[in-house]
Scaffold this motif. Structure first.
Motif, mmCIF file in Angstrom:
data_model
loop_
_atom_site.group_PDB
_atom_site.id
_atom_site.type_symbol
_atom_site.label_atom_id
_atom_site.label_comp_id
_atom_site.label_asym_id
_atom_site.label_seq_id
_atom_site.Cartn_x
_atom_site.Cartn_y
_atom_site.Cartn_z
ATOM 1 N N SER A 62 4.611 9.530 -1.229
ATOM 2 C CA SER A 62 3.512 8.901 -0.326
ATOM 3 C C SER A 62 3.491 7.472 -0.414
ATOM 4 C CB SER A 62 2.245 9.601 -0.786
ATOM 5 O OG SER A 62 1.818 9.164 -2.068
ATOM 6 N N SER A 63 3.822 6.804 -1.751
ATOM 7 C CA SER A 63 3.679 5.345 -1.657
ATOM 8 C C SER A 63 4.797 4.703 -0.580
ATOM 9 C CB SER A 63 3.681 4.784 -3.082
ATOM 10 O OG SER A 63 5.142 4.955 -3.640
ATOM 11 N N SER A 64 6.044 5.468 -0.640
ATOM 12 C CA SER A 64 6.933 4.935 -0.059
ATOM 13 C C SER A 64 6.596 5.134 1.490
ATOM 14 C CB SER A 64 8.388 5.821 -0.323
ATOM 15 O OG SER A 64 8.725 5.625 -1.524
ATOM 16 N N VAL A 65 6.123 6.265 1.994
ATOM 17 C CA VAL A 65 5.848 6.358 3.333
ATOM 18 C C VAL A 65 4.705 5.258 3.725
ATOM 19 C CG1 VAL A 65 4.486 8.080 4.868
ATOM 20 C CG2 VAL A 65 6.531 8.862 3.199
ATOM 21 N N ALA A 66 3.789 5.012 2.668
ATOM 22 C CA ALA A 66 2.738 3.976 3.058
ATOM 23 C C ALA A 66 3.544 2.820 3.369
ATOM 24 C CB ALA A 66 1.745 4.110 1.922
ATOM 25 N N GLY A 67 4.521 2.288 2.475
ATOM 26 C CA GLY A 67 5.136 1.141 2.644
ATOM 27 C C GLY A 67 5.947 1.149 3.770
ATOM 28 N N ILE A 68 6.498 2.275 4.468
ATOM 29 C CA ILE A 68 7.273 2.091 5.683
ATOM 30 C C ILE A 68 6.218 1.918 6.805
ATOM 31 C CG2 ILE A 68 8.389 3.656 7.548
ATOM 32 C CD1 ILE A 68 9.789 4.971 5.101
ATOM 33 N N ILE A 69 4.988 2.601 6.676
ATOM 34 C CA ILE A 69 4.076 2.659 7.788
ATOM 35 C C ILE A 69 3.272 1.131 7.874
ATOM 36 C CG2 ILE A 69 1.543 3.161 8.363
ATOM 37 C CD1 ILE A 69 2.244 5.818 7.456
ATOM 38 N N PHE A 70 3.216 0.425 6.659
ATOM 39 C CA PHE A 70 2.699 -0.672 6.653
ATOM 40 C C PHE A 70 3.687 -1.940 7.253
ATOM 41 C CE2 PHE A 70 2.627 -5.099 4.498
ATOM 42 C CZ PHE A 70 1.533 -5.537 4.844
ATOM 43 N N ASP A 71 5.195 -1.647 7.057
ATOM 44 C CA ASP A 71 6.327 -2.542 7.508
ATOM 45 C C ASP A 71 6.125 -2.394 9.027
ATOM 46 O OD1 ASP A 71 6.991 -3.341 5.022
ATOM 47 O OD2 ASP A 71 8.804 -2.073 4.897
ATOM 48 N N PHE A 72 6.055 -1.217 9.621
ATOM 49 C CA PHE A 72 5.800 -1.056 11.151
ATOM 50 C C PHE A 72 4.652 -1.809 11.716
ATOM 51 C CE2 PHE A 72 9.108 2.525 10.797
ATOM 52 C CZ PHE A 72 10.174 1.877 11.167
ATOM 53 N N CYS A 73 3.585 -1.638 11.133
ATOM 54 C CA CYS A 73 2.511 -2.121 11.358
ATOM 55 C C CYS A 73 2.640 -3.728 11.349
ATOM 56 C CB CYS A 73 1.276 -1.719 10.770
ATOM 57 S SG CYS A 73 0.544 0.100 11.160
ATOM 58 N N LEU A 74 3.171 -4.361 10.255
ATOM 59 C CA LEU A 74 3.123 -5.696 10.398
ATOM 60 C C LEU A 74 4.114 -6.081 11.583
ATOM 61 C CD1 LEU A 74 2.133 -7.763 8.263
ATOM 62 C CD2 LEU A 74 4.422 -7.525 7.109
ATOM 63 N N CYS A 75 5.247 -5.389 11.712
ATOM 64 C CA CYS A 75 6.219 -5.880 12.922
ATOM 65 C C CYS A 75 5.389 -5.930 14.343
ATOM 66 C CB CYS A 75 7.381 -4.980 12.870
ATOM 67 S SG CYS A 75 8.554 -5.445 11.578
ATOM 68 N N ARG A 76 4.481 -5.095 14.275
ATOM 69 C CA ARG A 76 3.863 -5.144 15.573
ATOM 70 C C ARG A 76 2.567 -6.059 15.731
ATOM 71 N NH1 ARG A 76 6.270 -1.594 18.964
ATOM 72 N NH2 ARG A 76 6.788 0.369 17.947
ATOM 73 N N VAL A 77 1.983 -6.417 14.531
ATOM 74 C CA VAL A 77 1.004 -7.461 14.450
ATOM 75 C C VAL A 77 1.534 -8.683 14.753
ATOM 76 C CG1 VAL A 77 -0.709 -8.531 13.102
ATOM 77 C CG2 VAL A 77 -0.513 -5.963 13.416
ATOM 78 N N LEU A 78 2.643 -9.256 13.883
ATOM 79 C CA LEU A 78 3.254 -10.467 13.686
ATOM 80 C C LEU A 78 4.433 -10.515 14.807
ATOM 81 C CD1 LEU A 78 3.323 -10.850 9.993
ATOM 82 C CD2 LEU A 78 1.480 -11.642 11.642
ATOM 83 N N LYS A 79 4.164 -11.146 15.813
ATOM 84 C CA LYS A 79 5.099 -11.336 16.981
ATOM 85 C C LYS A 79 6.261 -12.206 16.654
ATOM 86 C CE LYS A 79 3.709 -7.687 19.520
ATOM 87 N NZ LYS A 79 4.465 -6.577 19.766
ATOM 88 N N ASN A 80 5.486 -13.487 16.556
ATOM 89 C CA ASN A 80 6.343 -14.910 16.319
ATOM 90 C C ASN A 80 5.917 -15.196 14.807
ATOM 91 O OD1 ASN A 80 8.287 -16.330 17.524
ATOM 92 N ND2 ASN A 80 7.192 -17.054 18.763
ATOM 93 N N THR A 81 6.938 -15.452 13.832
ATOM 94 C CA THR A 81 6.466 -15.452 12.635
ATOM 95 C C THR A 81 7.747 -16.310 12.065
ATOM 96 O OG1 THR A 81 5.547 -15.181 10.568
ATOM 97 C CG2 THR A 81 6.886 -13.542 11.494
ATOM 98 N N SER A 82 7.348 -17.150 10.765
ATOM 99 C CA SER A 82 8.804 -17.960 10.218
ATOM 100 C C SER A 82 8.862 -16.874 8.897
ATOM 101 C CB SER A 82 8.227 -19.144 9.789
ATOM 102 O OG SER A 82 7.115 -19.399 8.876
ATOM 103 N N PHE A 83 10.198 -17.139 8.033
ATOM 104 C CA PHE A 83 10.179 -16.497 6.921
ATOM 105 C C PHE A 83 9.327 -16.888 5.777
ATOM 106 C CE2 PHE A 83 12.076 -20.707 6.126
ATOM 107 C CZ PHE A 83 11.851 -20.700 4.866
#
Length: 91
Positions: A62-83
């Motif tokens: 479940s921690s791995s699934v939560a990490g995947i969901i967080f990564d997808f949400c972060l990609c949706r929220v941050l459209k234009n970002t730097s490293f």
């Protein structure tokens, strides 16, 4: 201790353009060591505390699934970002 002295001498000799790469590499190395030790120790601690292996697997999965969901949400929220911002959000 000689390794730390050697790394310090390398950082003093390199130009300012190369220092961030070296520092990020060192940070990544220690993060990888920490993650490996934690991944090894966490199941041992969980089973010794009385959890069954099935419960331990559910927690880790479940921690791995939560990490995947967080990564997808972060990609949706941050459209234009730097490293640098990505490293800040990751750590």
């Amino acid at each position: 201790m000689p390794v730390i002295v050697h790394l310090a001498s390398i950082l003093r000799l390199k130009s300012l353009e190369e220092r961030p790469i070296i520092l990020v590499s060192i940070m990544g190395f220690f993060w990888t060591i920490f993650d490996g030790m934690l991944s090894f120790a966490a199941p041992i601690v969980m089973t010794r505390s009385g959890l069954t292996e099935s419960t331990m697997g559910l927690i880790l999965g479940s921690s791995s699934v939560a990490g995947i969901i967080f990564d997808f949400c972060l990609c949706r929220v941050l459209k234009n970002t730097s490293f640098r911002r990505m490293f800040l959000f990751m750590f």
